[in-house]
Design a protein around this motif. Structure first.
Motif, PDB file in Angstrom:
ATOM      1  N   VAL A 146      28.710  24.399  22.463  1.00  7.29           N
ATOM      2  CA  VAL A 146      29.243  23.042  22.364  1.00  7.29           C
ATOM      3  C   VAL A 146      28.246  21.986  22.870  1.00  7.29           C
ATOM      4  O   VAL A 146      27.966  21.003  22.174  1.00  7.29           O
ATOM      5  CB  VAL A 146      30.572  22.941  23.140  1.00  7.29           C
ATOM      6  N   GLY A 183      33.836  36.587  16.746  1.00  5.77           N
ATOM      7  CA  GLY A 183      34.537  35.303  16.689  1.00  5.77           C
ATOM      8  C   GLY A 183      34.407  34.499  17.960  1.00  5.77           C
ATOM      9  O   GLY A 183      35.142  33.549  18.195  1.00  5.77           O
ATOM     10  N   ASP A 184      33.448  34.854  18.801  1.00  4.09           N
ATOM     11  CA  ASP A 184      33.264  34.140  20.064  1.00  4.09           C
ATOM     12  C   ASP A 184      32.022  33.255  20.073  1.00  4.09           C
ATOM     13  O   ASP A 184      31.639  32.730  21.118  1.00  4.09           O
ATOM     14  CB  ASP A 184      33.188  35.131  21.234  1.00  4.09           C
TER      15      ASP A 184
ATOM     16  N   SER B  16      36.932  32.634  20.584  1.00  6.13           N
ATOM     17  CA  SER B  16      36.923  31.291  21.145  1.00  6.13           C
ATOM     18  C   SER B  16      36.134  30.307  20.299  1.00  6.13           C
ATOM     19  O   SER B  16      36.081  29.128  20.610  1.00  6.13           O
ATOM     20  CB  SER B  16      36.319  31.358  22.546  1.00  6.13           C
ATOM     21  N   LYS B  17      35.506  30.777  19.223  1.00  8.17           N
ATOM     22  CA  LYS B  17      34.658  29.846  18.480  1.00  8.17           C
ATOM     23  C   LYS B  17      35.467  28.741  17.798  1.00  8.17           C
ATOM     24  O   LYS B  17      34.984  27.628  17.636  1.00  8.17           O
ATOM     25  CB  LYS B  17      33.825  30.600  17.445  1.00  8.17           C
ATOM     26  N   ASN B  18      36.699  29.062  17.422  1.00 10.19           N
ATOM     27  CA  ASN B  18      37.514  28.030  16.786  1.00 10.19           C
ATOM     28  C   ASN B  18      37.867  26.912  17.755  1.00 10.19           C
ATOM     29  O   ASN B  18      37.944  25.748  17.372  1.00 10.19           O
ATOM     30  CB  ASN B  18      38.791  28.638  16.198  1.00 10.19           C
ATOM     31  N   ALA B  20      35.902  26.047  20.223  1.00 16.04           N
ATOM     32  CA  ALA B  20      34.645  25.299  20.348  1.00 16.04           C
ATOM     33  C   ALA B  20      34.484  24.324  19.192  1.00 16.04           C
ATOM     34  O   ALA B  20      34.144  23.158  19.370  1.00 16.04           O
ATOM     35  CB  ALA B  20      33.463  26.271  20.385  1.00 16.04           C
ATOM     36  N   LYS B  21      34.768  24.820  17.994  1.00 23.63           N
ATOM     37  CA  LYS B  21      34.592  24.004  16.786  1.00 23.63           C
ATOM     38  C   LYS B  21      35.513  22.791  16.806  1.00 23.63           C
ATOM     39  O   LYS B  21      35.104  21.667  16.521  1.00 23.63           O
ATOM     40  CB  LYS B  21      34.921  24.867  15.569  1.00 23.63           C
TER      41      LYS B  21
END
Lengths: 265, 92
Positions: A146, A183-184, B16-18, B20-21
């Motif tokens: 991020v 997915g991390d 957790s990427k969603n 973050a996005k």
């Protein structure tokens, strides 16, 4: 025709210097005349990454203060023909190099080199602003996290407003493939969605980069590492070749076979 | 157990990427439009004041956000209406 390219990121520690060293070496290995400029005055590191730290006599600030001629400050690489470094000072601060200075130096260097590549300092203050002033193209380095993406986006806006660079290219560094698969970690598609920049390449997180930096030999010069191959591909894309992204998927072995057997693959 | 197996085999991606996005999208909309949450709140207050002259609205349900399309940012206001006010002067 020569190109002046700045490598920048906003956030520190994402790999600007590593990227600068590797694409510079990669281009020079193909026979192009390349000069790398360290614009991180006060925190120079490009010299160490290239293994040239013991050979610095004059630097960028000496050239600006006319203590030496430009060609006296250039250090020639011992391994790769046609690769040069213009180091900066370690004991001065960013105010020692103005935007006008960088424009002058880049203007002179481009007469003699095919590629002038500038390693920008982190941040968006004066050091960054000087670094981008002489450039006509930019490579934005970021990581799939991020803070790095947010800073990259800010830098893209500043490249436009400060230097009229409208189409910077993106390099995603230290991608952890297994985390993306889980997915991390954001994927290439996610990053493209968010930043909307053309992707120049992806460097997987690779221990070989650390080893190479320890030795002062950029990883692109090694034959067998995956990150070295990724840098070679980036260089070919910079030259206009269409090179598909490498397959970074290393899920193999028993799980993958099991997935196929029960129809999940 | 099935869940565990599916995750082990890489089918499910609840990662957790969603998060973050989604967080990045919101942050960047504000960064790019150069609009702070404070400024948005001021805008909201003024809008309520003006609109309330003509329409009775549900202030609690009021939602004002910036949304990004591919190449533009839009100010989107969702304003639940309770009822129209009868303003004599307004009809004349």
């Amino acid at each position: 025709m020569s190109e002046v390219i700045v490598v920048t990121s906003g956030k520190g520690g994402v790999g600007k210097t590593t990227v600068t060293a590797n694409i510079g070496c990669g281009l020079a290995m193909l026979g192009y005349k390349v000069v790398l400029i360290d614009a991180d005055t006060g925190l120079r590191n490009l010299d160490v990454v290239l293994g040239m730290e013991n050979r610095i006599v004059f630097d960028l600030t000496d050239v600006i203060e006319e203590k030496c001629r430009l060609r006296q400050a250039l250090i020639k690489d011992r391994r790769i023909e046609e690769l040069f470094l213009l180091p900066t000072a370690q004991t001065k601060d960013k105010s020692a190099v103005t935007a006008k200075d960088m424009q002058d130096v880049c203007g002179q260097l481009r007469e003699h080199f095919d590629y002038v590549i500038i390693d920008s300092p982190a941040g968006i203050e004066q050091g960054f602003q000087s670094a981008v002033a002489g450039a006509e193209k930019a490579i934005v380095v970021t990581a799939a996290e991020v803070a790095a993406v947010r800073d990259a986006d800010r830098v893209v806006g500043l490249l436009d407003s400060l230097a009229e660079i409208r189409d910077p290219k993106l390099i995603i560094n230290r991608l952890r493939v297994h985390m993306v698969q889980r997915g991390d970690m954001m994927s290439l598609e996610d990053m493209h969605d968010i930043l909307g920049l053309e992707l120049l390449g992806v460097i997987p997180d690779d221990e070989s980069v650390v080893v190479a930096t320890n030795r002062g030999e950029p990883v692109v010069t090694s034959e067998n590492s995956i990150s070295g191959r990724a840098f070679k591909n980036i260089v070919r894309r910079m030259l206009g070749e269409s090179v598909p992204l490498m397959n970074l998927d290393h899920r193999e072995g028993v799980f993958n076979r099991l997935r196929k057997i029960i129809g999940l693959g | 157990m099935l869940d565990f197996l599916a995750r082990l085999l890489g089918r499910e991606c609840p990662g957790s990427k969603n998060v973050a996005k989604e967080r990045l999208r919101l942050v960047l909309v504000h960064d790019r439009a150069d609009v702070s949450p404070q400024l948005l709140q001021l805008l909201k207050n003024d809008m309520v004041e003006v609109i309330s002259k003509y329409i009775e609205i549900d202030e609690k349900g009021l939602d004002v956000t910036l949304e990004r399309d591919d190449n533009q940012v839009a100010l989107v206001a969702n304003i639940p209406v309770k009822k129209m006010k009868r303003v004599a002067g307004n009809l004349a």
